[in-house]
Design an enzyme around this catalytic site. Structure first.
Site, PDB file in Angstrom:
ATOM      1  CG  ASP A  10      -0.474   0.099   2.558  1.00 18.15           C
ATOM      2  OD1 ASP A  10       0.746   0.427   2.646  1.00 18.15           O
ATOM      3  OD2 ASP A  10      -1.003   0.319   3.438  1.00 18.15           O
ATOM      4  CG  HIS A  11      -0.897   5.035   1.349  1.00 19.59           C
ATOM      5  ND1 HIS A  11      -1.693   3.850   1.139  1.00 19.59           N
ATOM      6  CD2 HIS A  11      -0.718   5.370   2.611  1.00 19.59           C
ATOM      7  CE1 HIS A  11      -2.496   4.209   2.682  1.00 19.59           C
ATOM      8  NE2 HIS A  11      -2.087   5.049   3.315  1.00 19.59           N
ATOM      9  CB  CYS A  67       0.887  -1.979   4.690  1.00 16.87           C
ATOM     10  SG  CYS A  67       1.132  -2.811   6.568  1.00 16.87           S
ATOM     11  N   GLY A  68       2.404   0.176   5.890  1.00 19.68           N
ATOM     12  CA  GLY A  68       3.131   0.849   6.847  1.00 19.68           C
ATOM     13  C   GLY A  68       3.748   0.465   8.034  1.00 19.68           C
ATOM     14  CB  THR A  69       1.963  -1.236  11.036  1.00 19.67           C
ATOM     15  OG1 THR A  69       0.783  -1.825  10.367  1.00 19.67           O
ATOM     16  CG2 THR A  69       1.609   0.394  11.514  1.00 19.67           C
ATOM     17  N   GLY A  72      -1.376  -4.620   8.836  1.00 14.68           N
ATOM     18  CA  GLY A  72      -2.618  -4.739   7.930  1.00 14.68           C
ATOM     19  C   GLY A  72      -2.507  -5.616   6.699  1.00 14.68           C
ATOM     20  CG  HIS A 100      10.828 -24.097  12.630  1.00 16.61           C
ATOM     21  ND1 HIS A 100      10.915 -23.967  13.936  1.00 16.61           N
ATOM     22  CD2 HIS A 100      11.871 -24.957  12.254  1.00 16.61           C
ATOM     23  CE1 HIS A 100      12.154 -24.412  14.360  1.00 16.61           C
ATOM     24  NE2 HIS A 100      12.798 -25.205  13.056  1.00 16.61           N
ATOM     25  NE  ARG A 134      10.377 -29.864  15.814  1.00 16.25           N
ATOM     26  CZ  ARG A 134      11.681 -29.334  15.249  1.00 16.25           C
ATOM     27  NH1 ARG A 134      12.539 -30.003  14.370  1.00 16.25           N
ATOM     28  NH2 ARG A 134      12.207 -28.298  15.427  1.00 16.25           N
ATOM     29  CG  HIS A 135       8.812 -27.729  11.494  1.00 16.21           C
ATOM     30  ND1 HIS A 135       8.609 -27.269  12.610  1.00 16.21           N
ATOM     31  CD2 HIS A 135      10.120 -28.173  11.317  1.00 16.21           C
ATOM     32  CE1 HIS A 135       9.787 -27.006  13.395  1.00 16.21           C
ATOM     33  NE2 HIS A 135      10.638 -27.609  12.639  1.00 16.21           N
TER      34      HIS A 135
HETATM   35  C1  RB5 Z   1      -1.910   3.149   6.113  1.00 14.35           C
HETATM   36  O1  RB5 Z   1      -1.806   4.460   6.505  1.00 14.35           O
HETATM   37  C2  RB5 Z   1      -1.592   2.435   7.253  1.00 14.35           C
HETATM   38  O2  RB5 Z   1      -2.737   2.345   7.870  1.00 14.35           O
HETATM   39  C3  RB5 Z   1      -1.025   0.996   6.411  1.00 14.35           C
HETATM   40  O3  RB5 Z   1      -0.066   1.242   5.603  1.00 14.35           O
HETATM   41  C4  RB5 Z   1      -0.798   0.090   7.411  1.00 14.35           C
HETATM   42  O4  RB5 Z   1       0.191   0.301   8.453  1.00 14.35           O
HETATM   43  C5  RB5 Z   1      -1.996  -0.714   8.139  1.00 14.35           C
HETATM   44  O5  RB5 Z   1      -1.785  -1.795   8.870  1.00 14.35           O
END
Ligand code: RB5
Length: 148
Positions: A10-11, A67-69, A72, A100, A134-135
């Site tokens: 994503d952005h 993504c950012g974090t 998501g 694993h 085992r996995h």
């Molecule tokens: C976008 O602003 C942000 O919410 C997305 O990239 C991500 O971090 C969501 O989990």
């Protein structure tokens, strides 16, 4: 690796995806880029789905998702039956999720890891084999969860 790698972001992750693309180019590794390719806001499930489908249907070997974090897009990826996505920001996890969990999608956060670490994680993920043993039964139980 004969099949291309699926990329999607994503952005919040597209700049990190670009850094990883440059690394894959330097290595001569093929990929399919499912976007996004601008800072304009998009919804991460829309970006994750086509990349994950390409892995599940055999068009691509593994997915690298951003993504950012990291949260998501990893949640979205793990909703796709057949995808085992790792939410990752350390080398140990990148290696052992292949050994694993036979993970087929590596997810990273553009606001969490820098390009140098991301490239190290990508290399570990792409170059580490599943141990089996085992996995195998544990992976089968994950697949069974998808079918409940
Ligand atoms: C976008 O602003 C942000 O919410 C997305 O990239 C991500 O971090 C969501 O989990």
């Amino acid at each position: 690796m004969s099949k291309p790698i699926a990329l999607a972001a994503d952005h919040g992750g597209y700049e990190l995806k670009n850094a990883v693309k440059q690394h894959l180019d330097e290595l001569g590794l093929a990929y399919v880029d499912f976007g996004t390719n601008s800072p304009a806001s998009v919804d991460y499930p829309d970006m994750a789905l086509p990349a994950c489908k390409a892995v599940v249907n055999g068009e691509c070997d593994k997915a690298l998702l951003f993504c950012g974090t990291v949260v998501g897009i990893s949640m979205a990826a793990n909703k796709v039956p057949g995808i085992r996505a790792c939410c990752c920001s350390d080398a140990f996890s990148a290696e052992f999720t292949r050994r694993h969990n036979d993970a087929n999608a590596l997810c990273m956060g553009g606001r969490v890891v820098g390009p140098g670490l991301a490239i190290q994680l990508v290399d570990l993920f792409l170059n580490t084999e599943f141990e089996g043993g085992r996995h195998v039964n544990r992976i089968a139980k994950l697949t069974a969860l998808e079918q409940r």
